[in-house]
Design a protein around this motif. Structure first.
Motif, PDB file in Angstrom:
ATOM      1  N   GLU A 201      31.965  31.641  47.769  1.00 32.83           N
ATOM      2  CA  GLU A 201      31.167  30.426  47.872  1.00 32.83           C
ATOM      3  C   GLU A 201      32.029  29.185  48.064  1.00 32.83           C
ATOM      4  O   GLU A 201      31.546  28.090  48.322  1.00 32.83           O
ATOM      5  CB  GLU A 201      30.345  30.279  46.588  1.00 32.83           C
ATOM      6  N   GLY A 202      33.348  29.356  47.954  1.00 34.50           N
ATOM      7  CA  GLY A 202      34.242  28.215  48.081  1.00 34.50           C
ATOM      8  C   GLY A 202      34.586  27.580  46.757  1.00 34.50           C
ATOM      9  O   GLY A 202      35.201  26.499  46.707  1.00 34.50           O
ATOM     10  N   ALA A 203      34.185  28.222  45.673  1.00 38.42           N
ATOM     11  CA  ALA A 203      34.497  27.717  44.336  1.00 38.42           C
ATOM     12  C   ALA A 203      35.807  28.338  43.859  1.00 38.42           C
ATOM     13  O   ALA A 203      36.436  29.123  44.556  1.00 38.42           O
ATOM     14  CB  ALA A 203      33.357  28.049  43.371  1.00 38.42           C
ATOM     15  N   SER A 204      36.238  27.980  42.671  1.00 41.73           N
ATOM     16  CA  SER A 204      37.451  28.535  42.084  1.00 41.73           C
ATOM     17  C   SER A 204      37.096  29.233  40.778  1.00 41.73           C
ATOM     18  O   SER A 204      36.157  28.847  40.091  1.00 41.73           O
ATOM     19  CB  SER A 204      38.474  27.438  41.806  1.00 41.73           C
ATOM     20  N   TYR A 205      37.859  30.266  40.453  1.00 45.71           N
ATOM     21  CA  TYR A 205      37.667  30.952  39.178  1.00 45.71           C
ATOM     22  C   TYR A 205      39.027  31.175  38.539  1.00 45.71           C
ATOM     23  O   TYR A 205      39.946  31.693  39.177  1.00 45.71           O
ATOM     24  CB  TYR A 205      36.956  32.301  39.356  1.00 45.71           C
ATOM     25  N   LEU A 206      39.161  30.774  37.292  1.00 47.81           N
ATOM     26  CA  LEU A 206      40.398  30.953  36.543  1.00 47.81           C
ATOM     27  C   LEU A 206      40.110  31.750  35.286  1.00 47.81           C
ATOM     28  O   LEU A 206      39.231  31.380  34.509  1.00 47.81           O
ATOM     29  CB  LEU A 206      40.992  29.593  36.161  1.00 47.81           C
ATOM     30  N   ASP A 207      40.833  32.857  35.096  1.00 48.41           N
ATOM     31  CA  ASP A 207      40.682  33.629  33.876  1.00 48.41           C
ATOM     32  C   ASP A 207      41.017  32.739  32.685  1.00 48.41           C
ATOM     33  O   ASP A 207      41.999  31.984  32.721  1.00 48.41           O
ATOM     34  CB  ASP A 207      41.622  34.836  33.912  1.00 48.41           C
ATOM     35  N   PRO A 208      40.207  32.788  31.625  1.00 45.44           N
ATOM     36  CA  PRO A 208      40.490  31.946  30.449  1.00 45.44           C
ATOM     37  C   PRO A 208      41.897  32.111  29.903  1.00 45.44           C
ATOM     38  O   PRO A 208      42.473  31.178  29.348  1.00 45.44           O
ATOM     39  CB  PRO A 208      39.440  32.415  29.432  1.00 45.44           C
ATOM     40  N   GLN A 209      42.495  33.306  30.092  1.00 49.11           N
ATOM     41  CA  GLN A 209      43.841  33.546  29.577  1.00 49.11           C
ATOM     42  C   GLN A 209      44.891  32.672  30.247  1.00 49.11           C
ATOM     43  O   GLN A 209      45.931  32.369  29.666  1.00 49.11           O
ATOM     44  CB  GLN A 209      44.234  35.017  29.760  1.00 49.11           C
TER      45      GLN A 209
END
Length: 217
Positions: A126-134
């Motif tokens: 979708e063009g978003a970003s995802y960062l693992d909480p770790q």
């Protein structure tokens, strides 16, 4: 994903045969995902990406012949529209920041749930970003260090924008934010643009960094 949406075409890059098999089975059985190919090293990953033109590449870092960071950079240079989700056990600061700086759109740590990986894939598409909480706090400390946080910057945001921002930091995609807050997707997009304008940042990752530095999460 909506019922009429095209499946997300995914290329898996993983050198561990058992991990590769598990990913292929998990992603192939997920609604809205089509696995179009697999690669076991960085050079082959670039070749397969150029040939298959996937929507999303799920990329390990520790690969033979060429690592996933170099492969990501080459893929993004050749095909900027292809989204890269790093899925790796590598969590050192240099590797995390190197991967994101090379153009990766999302970063997941191996052992994460399938649901979280699917969230990362859909967010990247979708063009978003995802960062693992770790690794989120590593990003906070080292990514875009020039981004300054004004003391009153949080006060510039409306209550609804703060709610949207908190979900952005969690790696939620726009449709997920819309569902969680009972808003239309277009309204969420408007809020996201407003947040980035007020925070004077260029993308969602920078917005997450500012939110973390401001103590919102």
């Amino acid at each position: 994903m909506t019922a009429n949406a095209k499946p997300i075409r995914v290329l898996i890059v993983e050198d561990d045969p058992m991990m590769q098999l598990g990913l292929e089975q998990s992603l192939s059985s997920a609604t809205g995902i089509t696995v179009v190919g697999q690669a076991e090293d960085g050079y082959t990953a670039v070749e397969e990406a150029l040939k298959l033109k996937p929507d999303v590449v799920v990329m390990d870092i520790g690969l033979p012949r060429q690592d996933g960071i170099a492969a990501t950079q080459q893929i993004k240079e050749a095909m900027p529209s292809v989204h890269i989700v790093m899925l790796t056990s590598h969590t050192t600061e240099n590797e995390v920041i190197g991967a994101l700086s090379s153009g990766a759109d999302a970063y997941c740590v191996k052992g994460t749930s399938v649901d979280r990986l699917l969230t990362a894939i859909e967010a990247a598409q979708e063009g978003a970003s995802y960062l693992d909480p770790q690794i989120a706090r590593q990003v906070m400390e080292h990514l875009k260090p020039a981004v300054a946080v004004e003391p009153n910057i949080v006060g510039q945001l409306s209550q609804r924008e703060l709610e949207v921002l908190k979900l952005m930091v969690e790696g939620r995609s726009n449709p997920e934010i819309a569902t969680a807050l009972y808003l239309s997707p277009n309204t969420v997009k408007t809020h996201v643009r407003g947040i980035m304008n007020k925070l004077a940042v260029d993308d969602r990752v920078q917005a997450a960094v500012v939110a973390l530095r401001a103590g919102l999460v």
